[in-house]
Structures are given as C-alpha cells and as structure tokens.
Design a protein around this motif. Sequence first.
Motif, PDB file in Angstrom:
ATOM      1  N   ASN A  55       0.831  -1.208   0.000  1.00 34.51           N
ATOM      2  CA  ASN A  55       0.000   0.000   0.000  1.00 34.51           C
ATOM      3  C   ASN A  55       0.863   1.254   0.000  1.00 34.51           C
ATOM      4  O   ASN A  55       0.570   2.217  -0.706  1.00 34.51           O
ATOM      5  CB  ASN A  55      -0.955   0.008   1.188  1.00 34.51           C
ATOM      6  N   ASN A  56       1.927   1.264   0.801  1.00 39.16           N
ATOM      7  CA  ASN A  56       2.838   2.411   0.816  1.00 39.16           C
ATOM      8  C   ASN A  56       3.484   2.584  -0.549  1.00 39.16           C
ATOM      9  O   ASN A  56       3.635   3.705  -1.043  1.00 39.16           O
ATOM     10  CB  ASN A  56       3.928   2.227   1.877  1.00 39.16           C
ATOM     11  N   PHE A  57       3.879   1.477  -1.129  1.00 45.86           N
ATOM     12  CA  PHE A  57       4.519   1.524  -2.438  1.00 45.86           C
ATOM     13  C   PHE A  57       3.539   2.048  -3.480  1.00 45.86           C
ATOM     14  O   PHE A  57       3.879   2.908  -4.288  1.00 45.86           O
ATOM     15  CB  PHE A  57       5.017   0.130  -2.815  1.00 45.86           C
ATOM     16  N   ASP A  58       2.300   1.515  -3.461  1.00 45.09           N
ATOM     17  CA  ASP A  58       1.282   1.955  -4.413  1.00 45.09           C
ATOM     18  C   ASP A  58       0.907   3.417  -4.213  1.00 45.09           C
ATOM     19  O   ASP A  58       0.537   4.096  -5.174  1.00 45.09           O
ATOM     20  CB  ASP A  58       0.023   1.095  -4.289  1.00 45.09           C
ATOM     21  N   ALA A  59       1.003   3.896  -2.981  1.00 48.54           N
ATOM     22  CA  ALA A  59       0.648   5.286  -2.685  1.00 48.54           C
ATOM     23  C   ALA A  59       1.727   6.262  -3.151  1.00 48.54           C
ATOM     24  O   ALA A  59       1.571   7.464  -3.028  1.00 48.54           O
ATOM     25  CB  ALA A  59       0.398   5.460  -1.191  1.00 48.54           C
ATOM     26  N   GLY A  60       2.822   5.747  -3.680  1.00 45.13           N
ATOM     27  CA  GLY A  60       3.867   6.622  -4.190  1.00 45.13           C
ATOM     28  C   GLY A  60       4.877   7.024  -3.143  1.00 45.13           C
ATOM     29  O   GLY A  60       5.466   8.094  -3.225  1.00 45.13           O
ATOM     30  N   LYS A  61       5.080   6.186  -2.162  1.00 47.99           N
ATOM     31  CA  LYS A  61       6.022   6.482  -1.075  1.00 47.99           C
ATOM     32  C   LYS A  61       7.401   6.847  -1.636  1.00 47.99           C
ATOM     33  O   LYS A  61       8.032   7.779  -1.177  1.00 47.99           O
ATOM     34  CB  LYS A  61       6.121   5.245  -0.176  1.00 47.99           C
ATOM     35  N   TYR A  62       7.828   6.130  -2.638  1.00 52.20           N
ATOM     36  CA  TYR A  62       9.167   6.345  -3.178  1.00 52.20           C
ATOM     37  C   TYR A  62       9.203   7.473  -4.202  1.00 52.20           C
ATOM     38  O   TYR A  62      10.201   8.160  -4.342  1.00 52.20           O
ATOM     39  CB  TYR A  62       9.692   5.053  -3.806  1.00 52.20           C
ATOM     40  N   ASP A  63       8.089   7.663  -4.936  1.00 53.74           N
ATOM     41  CA  ASP A  63       8.046   8.728  -5.943  1.00 53.74           C
ATOM     42  C   ASP A  63       8.288  10.097  -5.324  1.00 53.74           C
ATOM     43  O   ASP A  63       9.042  10.901  -5.855  1.00 53.74           O
ATOM     44  CB  ASP A  63       6.689   8.737  -6.653  1.00 53.74           C
ATOM     45  N   GLU A 104      14.625   1.551 -11.645  1.00 56.97           N
ATOM     46  CA  GLU A 104      14.279   0.345 -10.887  1.00 56.97           C
ATOM     47  C   GLU A 104      12.854   0.451 -10.341  1.00 56.97           C
ATOM     48  O   GLU A 104      12.102  -0.522 -10.381  1.00 56.97           O
ATOM     49  CB  GLU A 104      15.272   0.136  -9.738  1.00 56.97           C
ATOM     50  N   LEU A 105      12.466   1.618  -9.853  1.00 52.94           N
ATOM     51  CA  LEU A 105      11.114   1.829  -9.354  1.00 52.94           C
ATOM     52  C   LEU A 105      10.090   1.602 -10.466  1.00 52.94           C
ATOM     53  O   LEU A 105       9.087   0.922 -10.259  1.00 52.94           O
ATOM     54  CB  LEU A 105      10.972   3.240  -8.778  1.00 52.94           C
ATOM     55  N   ASP A 106      10.359   2.140 -11.643  1.00 56.54           N
ATOM     56  CA  ASP A 106       9.453   1.941 -12.774  1.00 56.54           C
ATOM     57  C   ASP A 106       9.339   0.460 -13.132  1.00 56.54           C
ATOM     58  O   ASP A 106       8.255  -0.045 -13.415  1.00 56.54           O
ATOM     59  CB  ASP A 106       9.929   2.736 -13.991  1.00 56.54           C
ATOM     60  N   SER A 107      10.467  -0.241 -13.087  1.00 55.16           N
ATOM     61  CA  SER A 107      10.475  -1.673 -13.382  1.00 55.16           C
ATOM     62  C   SER A 107       9.659  -2.456 -12.355  1.00 55.16           C
ATOM     63  O   SER A 107       8.894  -3.362 -12.705  1.00 55.16           O
ATOM     64  CB  SER A 107      11.920  -2.173 -13.408  1.00 55.16           C
ATOM     65  N   ILE A 108       9.812  -2.104 -11.088  1.00 54.70           N
ATOM     66  CA  ILE A 108       9.050  -2.778 -10.027  1.00 54.70           C
ATOM     67  C   ILE A 108       7.559  -2.511 -10.203  1.00 54.70           C
ATOM     68  O   ILE A 108       6.735  -3.414 -10.056  1.00 54.70           O
ATOM     69  CB  ILE A 108       9.539  -2.325  -8.638  1.00 54.70           C
ATOM     70  N   GLU A 109       7.199  -1.286 -10.540  1.00 52.01           N
ATOM     71  CA  GLU A 109       5.789  -0.959 -10.732  1.00 52.01           C
ATOM     72  C   GLU A 109       5.203  -1.744 -11.897  1.00 52.01           C
ATOM     73  O   GLU A 109       4.068  -2.220 -11.833  1.00 52.01           O
ATOM     74  CB  GLU A 109       5.611   0.539 -10.943  1.00 52.01           C
ATOM     75  N   LYS A 110       5.975  -1.923 -12.976  1.00 51.58           N
ATOM     76  CA  LYS A 110       5.502  -2.727 -14.107  1.00 51.58           C
ATOM     77  C   LYS A 110       5.316  -4.180 -13.676  1.00 51.58           C
ATOM     78  O   LYS A 110       4.362  -4.842 -14.091  1.00 51.58           O
ATOM     79  CB  LYS A 110       6.480  -2.647 -15.273  1.00 51.58           C
TER      80      LYS A 110
END
Length: 168
Positions: A55-63, A104-110
């Motif tokens: 959920n944190n990742f999907d919420a854009g925590k890293y973006d 890497e973040l974009d790759s993980i999201e894909k």
Amino acid sequence: MIRSLVKIGILLVGAILVYNYFFGTDTEKDNSRKIFGQMRDVVVSVGQMVKTEKNNFDAGKYDGVLEQLGGAYRAVRDRAQYVDEKVIKRLDELESRKEQLQTELDSIEKGDEAAAAPVKKGLKKDPKAEEKKAAKAADQTRRKAALQHELELLLRDSDALLKQAAEN
C-alpha cells in the motif's frame, strides 16, 4: 545436497507435528496446537506487513522522495557558481544514482501491474504456475526492500552533500 537435507528435515518436522496433532498424547496434541497457532500468527503478521508495504509503495512512497531529491539537486546546481568543483562531481554521481533508482522503481511498478493482471476463470490451477507466481511475488518483495535500502543510502549521501554545499 544441503538444500535437500533441509527440505527433508522440514518435511520430517511437519509430519511429526501433524501426527502429534491427530494421534499424539494430550501433551503432544497441545504442543502441536500451540506450534500451529504460532505459525499462523507469523504468517498473518508477515502478510499484514507485505500488504502495508505494498500500500505504501502503491501510494507513491518512493516517488515523492525521488522528486524531492531532484528538487534539492536542482537547487544546488542553480547555486553551482558558488560551489566547489568536487561538490558538482558528487552531485552528478548522486543524480545518476537517483536515475537508476527511478528506473528500478518503474520496473518494479511494471512487475506489480503484471502480477495484478486478471487470471482467466474456469481453468485448473497449475501448480507450476502458482509456484512461479509466488516466486515472482517474493522477488518483487526483495526488489522493493533493496530499493528502499538504496534510497535510504542515497538520502544519507544527499544530506551530506547538501551540508557540504551549505558550508561552502
């Protein structure tokens, strides 16, 4: 060889627990129930942690963090005429690391999007496909943890650079 021994050991312990759960003495049954209860608690806790992190990742925590770093780097570049050449070289290095983390973040999201693709209904579950899906999910979790660690290192290094730039 060692992996096989570990698997055999785990199966043996599992078999003993199941046997004791159904056919053991009262004490053995109680111990087996306690162990199964503790295992369930661990699985539930890990599941909750994974859901929270997802959920944190999907919420854009890293973006947000990467965007803030980009803004800080631009501010240092804007004041580059007052900054030492070593700071500029270090800034270039940090920006390169930031771009790698963004990739890497974009790759993980894909990968997350691919894992969330709908499954065709009516087909039998293929054990190998389920195993591959579980392996991919574990790999995604590992990649997210590695990304978070690298991001923390980048933040620490960026903080040190900004302090150095402020001193000059």
